[in-house]
Design a protein around this motif. Structure first.
Motif, short mmCIF file in Angstrom:
data_model
loop_
_atom_site.label_atom_id
_atom_site.label_comp_id
_atom_site.label_asym_id
_atom_site.label_seq_id
_atom_site.Cartn_x
_atom_site.Cartn_y
_atom_site.Cartn_z
N ARG A 297 0.96 -1.18 0.02
CA ARG A 297 0.06 -0.02 0.12
C ARG A 297 0.84 1.26 -0.02
O ARG A 297 0.54 2.45 -0.92
CB ARG A 297 -0.98 -0.04 1.20
CG ARG A 297 -1.81 1.12 1.22
CD ARG A 297 -2.86 1.11 2.35
NE ARG A 297 -3.75 0.12 2.35
CZ ARG A 297 -4.52 -0.40 3.30
NH1 ARG A 297 -4.57 0.26 4.48
NH2 ARG A 297 -5.25 -1.42 3.29
N TYR A 298 1.97 1.30 0.93
CA TYR A 298 2.91 2.38 0.98
C TYR A 298 3.65 2.70 -0.36
O TYR A 298 3.49 3.73 -0.97
CB TYR A 298 3.78 2.47 2.03
CG TYR A 298 4.63 3.80 2.04
CD1 TYR A 298 3.91 4.88 2.22
CD2 TYR A 298 6.00 3.51 1.48
CE1 TYR A 298 4.90 5.78 2.35
CE2 TYR A 298 6.59 4.54 1.24
CZ TYR A 298 6.14 5.86 1.80
OH TYR A 298 6.77 7.08 1.72
N MET A 299 4.07 1.50 -0.88
CA MET A 299 4.81 1.54 -2.30
C MET A 299 3.77 2.34 -3.59
O MET A 299 4.45 2.94 -4.09
CB MET A 299 5.25 0.23 -2.60
CG MET A 299 6.36 -0.19 -1.92
SD MET A 299 6.79 -1.84 -2.00
CE MET A 299 7.58 -1.95 -3.58
N LEU A 300 2.66 1.89 -3.43
CA LEU A 300 1.84 2.47 -4.51
C LEU A 300 1.63 3.94 -4.14
O LEU A 300 1.45 4.61 -5.35
CB LEU A 300 0.50 1.67 -4.43
CG LEU A 300 0.47 0.20 -5.09
CD1 LEU A 300 -0.74 -0.47 -4.73
CD2 LEU A 300 0.99 0.05 -6.24
N ILE A 301 1.40 4.20 -2.86
CA ILE A 301 1.18 5.77 -2.63
C ILE A 301 2.35 6.50 -3.23
O ILE A 301 2.36 7.50 -3.92
CB ILE A 301 0.97 5.96 -1.18
CG1 ILE A 301 -0.46 5.32 -0.97
CG2 ILE A 301 0.98 7.46 -0.98
CD1 ILE A 301 -0.67 5.47 0.66
N ALA A 302 3.63 5.90 -2.75
CA ALA A 302 4.93 6.61 -3.23
C ALA A 302 4.98 6.62 -4.85
O ALA A 302 5.30 7.76 -5.44
CB ALA A 302 6.18 5.89 -2.55
N PHE A 303 4.60 5.70 -5.54
CA PHE A 303 4.56 5.68 -6.75
C PHE A 303 3.84 6.58 -7.70
O PHE A 303 4.23 7.22 -8.73
CB PHE A 303 4.71 4.27 -7.34
CG PHE A 303 5.48 3.16 -7.21
CD1 PHE A 303 6.70 3.58 -6.95
CD2 PHE A 303 5.32 1.89 -6.91
CE1 PHE A 303 7.79 2.52 -6.45
CE2 PHE A 303 5.87 0.94 -6.41
CZ PHE A 303 7.39 1.22 -6.23
N SER A 304 2.85 6.78 -7.05
CA SER A 304 1.78 7.77 -7.59
C SER A 304 2.37 9.08 -7.34
O SER A 304 2.10 9.94 -8.56
CB SER A 304 0.41 7.57 -6.77
OG SER A 304 -0.07 6.29 -7.17
N ALA A 305 2.94 9.52 -6.24
CA ALA A 305 3.77 10.77 -6.21
C ALA A 305 4.65 10.88 -7.22
O ALA A 305 5.14 11.92 -7.90
CB ALA A 305 3.99 11.02 -4.85
N LEU A 306 5.39 9.76 -7.26
CA LEU A 306 6.67 9.99 -8.44
C LEU A 306 6.09 10.24 -9.71
O LEU A 306 6.87 10.79 -10.41
CB LEU A 306 7.57 8.58 -8.31
CG LEU A 306 8.66 8.39 -9.03
CD1 LEU A 306 9.62 9.28 -8.36
CD2 LEU A 306 9.21 7.04 -8.87
N ILE A 307 5.12 9.51 -10.03
CA ILE A 307 4.58 9.84 -11.76
C ILE A 307 4.61 11.35 -11.68
O ILE A 307 4.78 11.75 -12.82
CB ILE A 307 3.23 9.22 -11.93
CG1 ILE A 307 3.59 7.69 -11.93
CG2 ILE A 307 2.45 9.87 -13.08
CD1 ILE A 307 1.97 6.78 -11.95
N VAL A 308 3.92 12.17 -10.75
CA VAL A 308 3.77 13.34 -10.71
C VAL A 308 5.06 14.24 -10.78
O VAL A 308 5.25 15.18 -11.57
CB VAL A 308 3.08 14.06 -9.79
CG1 VAL A 308 2.96 15.52 -9.53
CG2 VAL A 308 1.42 13.53 -9.74
N CYS A 309 5.91 13.85 -10.10
CA CYS A 309 7.31 14.20 -9.86
C CYS A 309 8.20 14.19 -10.85
O CYS A 309 9.03 15.12 -11.13
CB CYS A 309 8.10 13.91 -8.66
SG CYS A 309 6.97 14.39 -6.98
N THR A 310 8.02 13.03 -11.65
CA THR A 310 9.22 12.74 -12.67
C THR A 310 9.47 14.12 -13.81
O THR A 310 10.47 14.36 -14.00
CB THR A 310 9.00 11.27 -13.17
OG1 THR A 310 9.02 10.55 -12.32
CG2 THR A 310 9.90 11.29 -14.51
#
Length: 423
Positions: A297-310
């Motif tokens: 669950r935490y990894m999916l939250i972090a990856f979602s934020a990373l999509i925006v940040c990249t």
């Protein structure tokens, strides 16, 4: 050291040294190997050839996972980790005394690639054992303590980048002559430190239990492919961001910034040093939150934020401003690093203990060969062929989406497995 904290600290120190050895090669590949080992190529071709030898280490990592995974699942975690540390330190030190193309011609890049191959075998066996020596001492807190091994990655990066930042201040002739060798020769001293600490750690209690109850598998790799091959495939994909992100940052972006954007190598190394410190400080967030809410669950939250940040990160680096490059890379590494912290425990939970060393090593190291090692080469090829950094941004976003899909699938498969993970 039989307590979880002691095992975690020993895991952290050992992996820090191993990743230092592995990362200094990537830094040297971006800054100096092209000129010293492929001098007859154009600057771009030299960098590509240098990145190709960099990839050799990733190709060797699955082999290391099989060899040392077999030993770790057959004879124990501790002895295997001592062997990987010695192998890595020996190969890295030899790179530091390797003659260049000017001295021995074509044999120089051949020997360089051979030593990189040995490095890859060593780190291929190191990661799985370091994760397990911490996780299997930790009981129900395995997500948190497994992240101690992950903390070795930014620590090794800080050490590698810091040492190269210092030697890059030397005059250019001195740096090309002998300065670049200093970080590699330092490995001999660091290995002794790591060996002293690692020898004090007791064997994993989970492995001791299996040995006493005669549950040790005779041929772990065959057992993995017989019973757990879907877990290996999903584990490869689930490791994508955790492995590829470091080589977008520390290798490709270092080369792009110092060749195309006009940032000096000493300045960019200082940028990456700050970014590595940021990762080191913020990465434990993933260990804490992953333990509380579940790693997937935490990894999916972090990856979602990373999509925006990249895209934001690449735009900031593309300005050519060291300040904006630092801000952009630090923003990205907060999310990629914290997800990386939760990855180790997530993979360890997915495999049964009798083949856990081999299983997580194969998943993680095959990902390294297929995704991590190819990252800087593909990114450089995309940039060279399209002339735009947006192609590289697209490459990173594809890796993130693939990783998210595999995390979801592996989490569901682990949750529905009929027999629980032995921890």
């Amino acid at each position: 050291m039989s307590n979880p904290r002691g095992a975690g600290i020993a895991s952290f120190v050992g992996t820090s040294i191993e990743w230092y050895d592995f990362y200094i090669y990537g830094t040297a590949a971006a800054l100096v190997f092209g000129r010293l080992f492929f001098p007859e190529a154009s600057p771009t071709a030299g960098v590509m050839a240098s990145f190709a030898t960099f990839w050799v280490g990733f190709l060797a990592r699955p082999l290391g996972g099989v060899i040392f995974g077999h030993l770790g699942d057959r004879i124990g975690r501790k002895g295997t980790l001592v062997a990987t540390l010695l192998l890595m330190g020996g190969a890295t030190t030899l790179v530091g005394v390797l003659p260049t193309y000017a001295s021995i011609g074509i044999m120089a890049p051949i020997l360089l690639a051979a030593l990189r191959f040995v490095q890859g075998i060593a780190v291929g066996g190191e990661w799985g054992g370091a994760v397990l020596i911490a996780a299997e001492h930790a009981g129900p807190k395995r997500i948190f303590y497994a992240a101690f091994a992950q903390q070795g990655s930014p620590a090794g990066s800080i050490l590698a980048t810091g040492v190269f930042a210092v030697v890059s201040l030397m005059p250019e002739d001195a740096f090309l002559s002998y300065g670049w060798r200093i970080p590699f020769l330092m490995s001999a001293v660091l290995v002794i430190v790591g060996l002293v600490i690692r020898l004090r750690v007791e064997e994993s209690p989970e492995f001791v239990r299996m040995r006493e109850q005669r549950e040790v598998v005779k041929l772990p790799v065959a057992e993995v492919f017989r019973t757990s091959w879907p877990l290996v495939l999903l584990g490869i994909g689930a490791s994508g961001v955790g492995i590829a992100s470091a080589y977008f940052t520390n290798t490709f972006i270092l080369s792009w910034a110092t060749t195309d954007l006009g940032i000096t190598k000493s300045t960019m190394l200082n940028v990456l040093l700050i970014v590595s410190v940021t990762q080191f400080v913020t990465q434990p967030i993933g260990a804490v939150l992953g333990q509380r809410m579940g790693a997937a669950r935490y990894m999916l939250i972090a990856f979602s934020a990373l999509i925006v940040c990249t895209p934001i990160t690449f735009v900031m680096v593309g300005t050519g401003s060291p300040v904006w490059a630092t801000v952009g890379l630090a923003l990205s590494v907060v999310f990629s690093g914290s997800s990386y912290a939760a990855l180790a425990g997530f993979l360890a939970e997915a495999f049964p203990a009798r083949v856990r060393y081999t299983g997580i090593s194969l998943a993680y190291q095959l990902c390294g060969a297929l995704i991590g090692g190819t990252t800087p080469m593909i990114a450089q090829a995309l940039l060279s062929s399209t002339g735009t950094i947006w192609a590289v941004v697209g490459q990173y976003l594809v890796v993130i989406l693939l990783t998210m899909a595999c995390v979801v699938a592996l989490s569901r498969r682990s949750a529905t497995r009929p027999t629980p993970v032995e921890v």
